[in-house]
Design an enzyme around this catalytic site. Structure first.
Site, PDB file in Angstrom:
ATOM      1  N   ARG A  38     -15.004  -9.391  16.863  1.00 33.45           N
ATOM      2  CA  ARG A  38     -14.385 -10.571  16.091  1.00 33.45           C
ATOM      3  C   ARG A  38     -14.550 -12.119  17.103  1.00 33.45           C
ATOM      4  NH1 ARG A  38      -7.630  -8.820  14.891  1.00 33.45           N
ATOM      5  NH2 ARG A  38      -8.028  -7.701  13.861  1.00 33.45           N
ATOM      6  N   LYS A 200       1.382   8.561   9.562  1.00 34.74           N
ATOM      7  CA  LYS A 200       1.699   8.164   8.647  1.00 34.74           C
ATOM      8  C   LYS A 200       1.749   8.318   7.115  1.00 34.74           C
ATOM      9  CE  LYS A 200       5.303   6.761  11.370  1.00 34.74           C
ATOM     10  NZ  LYS A 200       6.275   5.522  12.185  1.00 34.74           N
ATOM     11  N   GLY A 357      -8.048  -1.183  12.465  1.00 36.11           N
ATOM     12  CA  GLY A 357      -8.124  -1.133  13.343  1.00 36.11           C
ATOM     13  C   GLY A 357      -8.900   0.111  13.874  1.00 36.11           C
ATOM     14  N   GLY A 380      -4.709  -4.390   9.195  1.00 39.88           N
ATOM     15  CA  GLY A 380      -3.482  -4.984   8.089  1.00 39.88           C
ATOM     16  C   GLY A 380      -3.756  -5.355   7.328  1.00 39.88           C
TER      17      GLY A 380
HETATM   18  C1  3PG Z   1      -4.746  -8.488  13.849  1.00 40.81           C
HETATM   19  O1  3PG Z   1      -4.963  -7.761  14.209  1.00 40.81           O
HETATM   20  O2  3PG Z   1      -4.383  -7.677  12.547  1.00 40.81           O
HETATM   21  C2  3PG Z   1      -4.239 -10.017  13.009  1.00 40.81           C
HETATM   22  O3  3PG Z   1      -4.948 -10.527  13.979  1.00 40.81           O
HETATM   23  C3  3PG Z   1      -2.799 -10.018  12.781  1.00 40.81           C
HETATM   24  O4  3PG Z   1      -2.237  -9.610  14.196  1.00 40.81           O
HETATM   25  P1  3PG Z   1      -0.261  -9.071  13.426  1.00 40.81           P
HETATM   26  O5  3PG Z   1      -0.494  -8.064  12.759  1.00 40.81           O
HETATM   27  O6  3PG Z   1       0.154  -9.074  15.119  1.00 40.81           O
HETATM   28  O7  3PG Z   1      -0.002  -9.751  12.331  1.00 40.81           O
HETATM   29 MG    MG Z   2     -11.007  -4.787  13.225  1.00 43.67          MG
END
Ligand code: 3PG
Ligand code: MG
Length: 400
Positions: A38, A200, A357, A380
């Site tokens: 990132r 899930k 992730g 997310g």
């Molecule tokens: C992530 O790592 O997906 C983003 O930085 C958002 O983080 P969060 O899910 O804690 O809002």
């Molecule tokens: Mg990622």
């Protein structure tokens, strides 16, 4: 191009103080960054601004401190990593992102320097989307660049508020993510397939519903496949399998069929005596999962089936590992499919896009991620984009 989006091509940045919302929520262990993707991906934007002789102020959150100062969630350790990546550039740190500490730090900032301000989420107003907090942040700079696509699904002050007070632009990474990800739905070459895994199914229902409208096929792996296998009348032994999801699973299968989207489920699974590294394991057909065993990965026939289905695809989207890849040897199928997709990409037969992730972390371990056409920095936000949702951060930026 996203209509209404201002990018760095439109910015008059020379000599100005630029607030840049970035996502430095990176994996760390013992105070050291373990994956700096990132940060590296910020290079095009920050190099551009450095060349324009700007003063750069970085705003980010880290982890989930819930509105309180939590020392272990300070962004201070990130200064060294930034200094490594932007060698030759002075990297400074401000102990708070608002108030006199932030103002003083900005006033001491020189041309061509980068100031990293402390974790936005140490203030509860950030997650509340508090407009006064956004105004205070905005007062620190002349222009705003949003370079945090991976935070776009959060309607937080730094994501949807600052742009109400300052001329706002998408950074290069934000722009790239938006272009690539919107291309999945607008201009992808067909046939297009999605590999969807993870544990899930409840977190992926909207994803599967939305993708079944666009994809020619969806290949389902991971523990979420167990829900489908069970819904089709098979026993899954002691495998992880969410309760109460049978109807949802059957409805996904039915809707996909209506949409002419082929759903491909595993035909065999790797099952283990218990969920532990190198626990005794064997392959079982889905019709014959032994009662006392637990599924840990998809099996070799499933891998062959998946790869055969992917072979004829021109676009492949991937979210979610197909097995418990963090525990060896339950990473075998994820890596094997990763190598095949990388191969199809290298030979020019397919374009491949991965995000999430866990997915990106698995592909990194597989050693073939660089062969993918694109991998998103978002978790997310990538998922919500694929669900067809409007991301508040993107909407705010387009509105200006
Ligand atoms: C992530 O790592 O997906 C983003 O930085 C958002 O983080 P969060 O899910 O804690 O809002
Ligand atoms: Mg990622």
């Amino acid at each position: 191009m996203i209509e209404g989006l201002k990018t760095l091509d439109n910015i008059d940045a020379a000599g100005k103080t630029i607030l840049v919302r970035v996502d430095l929520n990176v994996p760390m262990q013992g105070g050291k960054v373990t994956d700096n993707t990132r940060i590296v991906r910020l290079r095009p934007t920050l190099d551009f601004l450095l060349k324009k002789k700007c003063k750069i102020v970085l705003l980010s959150h880290f982890d989930r401190p819930k509105g309180k100062f939590v020392p272990s969630m300070s962004l201070a350790p990130l200064v060294d990593e930034l200094a490594d990546i932007f060698s030759g550039t002075e990297i400074k740190f401000g102990v708070d992102c608002v108030g006199s500490a932030a103002k003083d730090a900005v006033s001491r900032l020189g041309i061509g320097e980068i100031l990293l301000l402390e974790n936005l989420r140490f203030h509860a107003q950030e997650e509340q989307g508090d407009i006064n907090f956004a105004r205070e942040l905005a007062s620190l700079g002349d222009l705003f660049v949003n370079e945090a696509f991976s935070c776009s699904h959060r309607a937080h002050a730094s994501v949807v508020g600052i742009n109400q007070f300052l001329p706002s632009y998408a950074g290069r990474l934000m722009q790239e993510e938006l272009e690539v990800l919107s291309g999945i739905f607008s201009s992808a070459k067909k046939p297009i397939a999605a590999i969807i895994g993870g544990s899930k199914v409840s977190t992926k229902l909207e994803l599967l519903e939305n993708l079944s409208k666009t994809m020619d096929k969806i290949l389902i792996g991971g523990a979420m496949a167990n829900v489908f296998i069970k819904a089709l009348g098979h026993s899954v032994g002691k495998s992880l399998c969410e309760d109460g999801m049978k109807d949802a699973a059957l409805s996904i299968l039915e809707n996909a069929q209506k949409n002419n989207c082929k759903i491909i489920l595993p035909v065999d699974l790797m099952v283990a005596r218990k969920f532990a590294a190198h626990a005794p394991n064997k392959v079982a057909k889905i019709e014959a999962i032994p009662a006392e065993w637990t599924a840990v990965d998809i099996g070799p026939d499933s891998v062959r089936l998946f790869v055969d289905e992917l072979k004829e695809c021109k676009t492949i989207v991937w979210n979610g590992p197909v097995g418990a890849f963090e525990t060896s040897p339950f990473d075998v199928s994820t890596y094997s499919i990763a190598r095949s997709v990388a191969g199809f990409t290298e030979s020019g037969d397919a374009r491949s896009i991965a995000g999430g992730g866990d997915t990106v972390s698995a592909l990194m371990h597989s050693g073939v991620i660089e062969s993918f056409s694109y991998f998103s920095t978002a978790g997310g936000a990538f998922l919500e984009w694929l669900e067809g949702k409007t991301l508040p951060g993107v909407a705010a930026l387009v509105k200006g």
